[in-house]
Design an enzyme around this catalytic site. Structure first.
Site, mmCIF file in Angstrom:
data_model
loop_
_atom_site.group_PDB
_atom_site.id
_atom_site.type_symbol
_atom_site.label_atom_id
_atom_site.label_comp_id
_atom_site.label_asym_id
_atom_site.label_seq_id
_atom_site.Cartn_x
_atom_site.Cartn_y
_atom_site.Cartn_z
ATOM 1 N N ARG A 171 48.220 2.481 34.653
ATOM 2 C CA ARG A 171 48.403 2.695 36.045
ATOM 3 C C ARG A 171 49.779 2.314 36.395
ATOM 4 N NH1 ARG A 171 48.099 -2.244 38.820
ATOM 5 N NH2 ARG A 171 47.644 -1.360 40.939
ATOM 6 N N ARG A 175 53.091 1.760 46.597
ATOM 7 C CA ARG A 175 52.766 1.126 47.792
ATOM 8 C C ARG A 175 53.202 2.215 48.792
ATOM 9 N NH1 ARG A 175 55.063 -4.899 46.849
ATOM 10 N NH2 ARG A 175 53.803 -5.514 45.244
ATOM 11 N N ARG A 248 59.126 -6.646 19.966
ATOM 12 C CA ARG A 248 60.495 -6.251 20.764
ATOM 13 C C ARG A 248 61.018 -7.674 21.036
ATOM 14 N NH1 ARG A 248 63.224 -2.032 20.011
ATOM 15 N NH2 ARG A 248 63.885 -1.721 22.185
ATOM 16 N N ARG A 279 68.751 -4.587 32.274
ATOM 17 C CA ARG A 279 68.923 -4.956 33.470
ATOM 18 C C ARG A 279 69.998 -6.185 33.406
ATOM 19 N NH1 ARG A 279 63.377 -8.432 34.474
ATOM 20 N NH2 ARG A 279 63.308 -9.654 32.458
ATOM 21 N N GLU A 299 70.691 -7.815 29.681
ATOM 22 C CA GLU A 299 69.582 -7.874 28.736
ATOM 23 C C GLU A 299 69.532 -6.297 27.959
ATOM 24 O OE1 GLU A 299 65.538 -8.433 29.938
ATOM 25 O OE2 GLU A 299 66.122 -10.415 31.093
ATOM 26 N N TYR A 347 50.114 -10.138 25.762
ATOM 27 C CA TYR A 347 51.282 -10.149 26.773
ATOM 28 C C TYR A 347 50.643 -11.041 27.887
ATOM 29 C CZ TYR A 347 54.540 -9.599 29.955
ATOM 30 O OH TYR A 347 55.660 -9.766 30.994
ATOM 31 N N ASP A 349 51.257 -13.539 31.363
ATOM 32 C CA ASP A 349 52.304 -14.113 32.414
ATOM 33 C C ASP A 349 51.900 -15.410 32.328
ATOM 34 O OD1 ASP A 349 53.068 -11.820 33.447
ATOM 35 O OD2 ASP A 349 51.414 -11.536 34.858
#
Length: 368
Positions: A171, A175, A248, A279, A299, A347, A349
């Site tokens: 997804r 917003r 990566r 970025r 980066e 992965y 957080d």
């Protein structure tokens, strides 16, 4: 044996687990092959600014228990992550919201934006998307994909979007409000004084040995404790016996600039394919700094080699299959706890890593 637990890695999982077990009266030894504690959340102070040395880390969670836990070691500020995208010198708001749609098309109402996206999606609809590009076009249409997703994603993964599996983006958040807050979580912020304050609080009173490579000293280290907590690479623990998992990596180029404010926000994503970096991060904005100078970091994504740090698991089908085979080998190691992003090839957080460490510690202590 001198300790109850030998903990390999002083990042969030290792430090949280060590803290909880020490609080319960267990004796822990934490080792780390780097010259500093904290893993990838380590901050280095330059020009009075806490530099997120291994990339920006914004703490966000909906879990009040975890939020209260981290704030018991250091107070977190009210930082709200609101990055912007630079596509060929035109700036767009992130995440995709009404500000973005106005910048793209001049759309002033949600209905206008929805109609444009719906039309673009229908013009490119693929019933069974076979790759990331087809999936993204199905979700957001041509303009958002071309300007804000394609170049950035291909740089990040080092592969064409048509070569990446569709499931990587199940997804894409859209917003239809004028809201640049990147995360939806109730609690978010940065530790005041940097993440080192959090790690130092977690490891207070615990013995730590730095510049200690577990694999170079494994035989002797394993004699020190009956239980091992391992937070390194899953495949490395098993000596790559089934093959190498893929990652990566990133290269960080830090610069001190004689300017008070370089870009006006913590992060600008460069979403075109020509710019080699993904970025630029300006660290002083994480803590609302007023220093005379600033420090920025570019980066550059890299293919992982054994000489580079592994940052992101490549969760495609072949790597997931291999990781699952390694995870079956873990069942043969009853005295080893595998935790964190690398050891679980997942992965995570930050709040999820801390939550997993707290849960693991409870299980060890049989706390219900």
């Amino acid at each position: 044996m001198n300790y109850d637990y030998l903990i390999v890695g002083s990042g969030l999982f290792g430090a949280t687990f060590a803290h909880q077990m020490t609080k319960a009266g267990k004796k822990c030894l934490v080792i780390d092959k780097r010259e500093h504690i904290g893993g990838n959340v380590f901050c280095k102070e330059i020009e009075g600014i806490n530099i997120h040395w291994y990339g920006p880390h914004i703490f966000h969670t909906n879990d009040k228990e975890i939020w209260d836990f981290v704030n018991s070691f250091v107070e977190f500020n009210r930082f709200t992550y609101s990055p912007v995208a630079n596509y060929k010198d035109t700036m767009y708001s992130l995440p995709f919201n009404m500000n973005t749609f106005y910048q793209l098309w001049g759309a002033k109402t949600p209905e206008e934006a929805k109609l444009i996206i719906k039309t673009q999606v229908e013009n490119n609809l693929v019933k069974k998307p076979k790759n990331l590009e087809e999936q993204a076009l199905n979700l957001v249409g041509t303009d958002i994909y071309t300007k804000l997703i394609k170049g950035y994603t291909e740089k990040q993964w080092g592969r064409k979007a048509t070569e990446l599996p569709a499931f990587i983006i199940k997804r894409l958040p859209i917003r239809f409000t004028f809201d640049n807050n990147y995360f939806n979580d109730k609690y978010q912020g940065i530790p005041m004084g940097g993440y080192n304050k959090l790690i130092e609080g977690l490891l207070e009173g615990i013995e730590v040995k730095l510049e200690t490579d577990f694999f170079l000293e494994k035989k002797e280290l394993m004699k020190l404790a009956p239980k091992l907590v391992y937070t390194g690479k899953l495949d490395e623990y098993f000596d790559y016996s089934l093959g190498h998992l893929q990652y990566r990596s990133l290269n960080f180029e830090h610069q001190i600039l004689d300017a008070e404010n370089y870009q006006g926000t913590a992060a600008v994503n460069y979403t075109d394919s020509e710019t080699p970096y993904t970025r630029i991060v300006e660290h002083k904005h994480f803590e609302f700094g007023k220093q005379a100078k600033t420090v920025i970091t570019k980066e550059y994504p890299l293919e992982w080699t054994p000489q580079n740090e592994p940052y992101y698991p490549i969760n495609d089908t072949s790597n997931e299959d291999l990781a699952n085979k390694y995870k079956k080998l873990k069942e043969l190691e009853p005295n080893v706890i595998f935790g964190g992003r690398l050891a679980e090839y997942k992965y995570y957080d930050m709040h999820q890593v801390i939550g997993a460490a707290l849960h693991t510690a409870k299980n060890e202590l049989n706390v219900r």
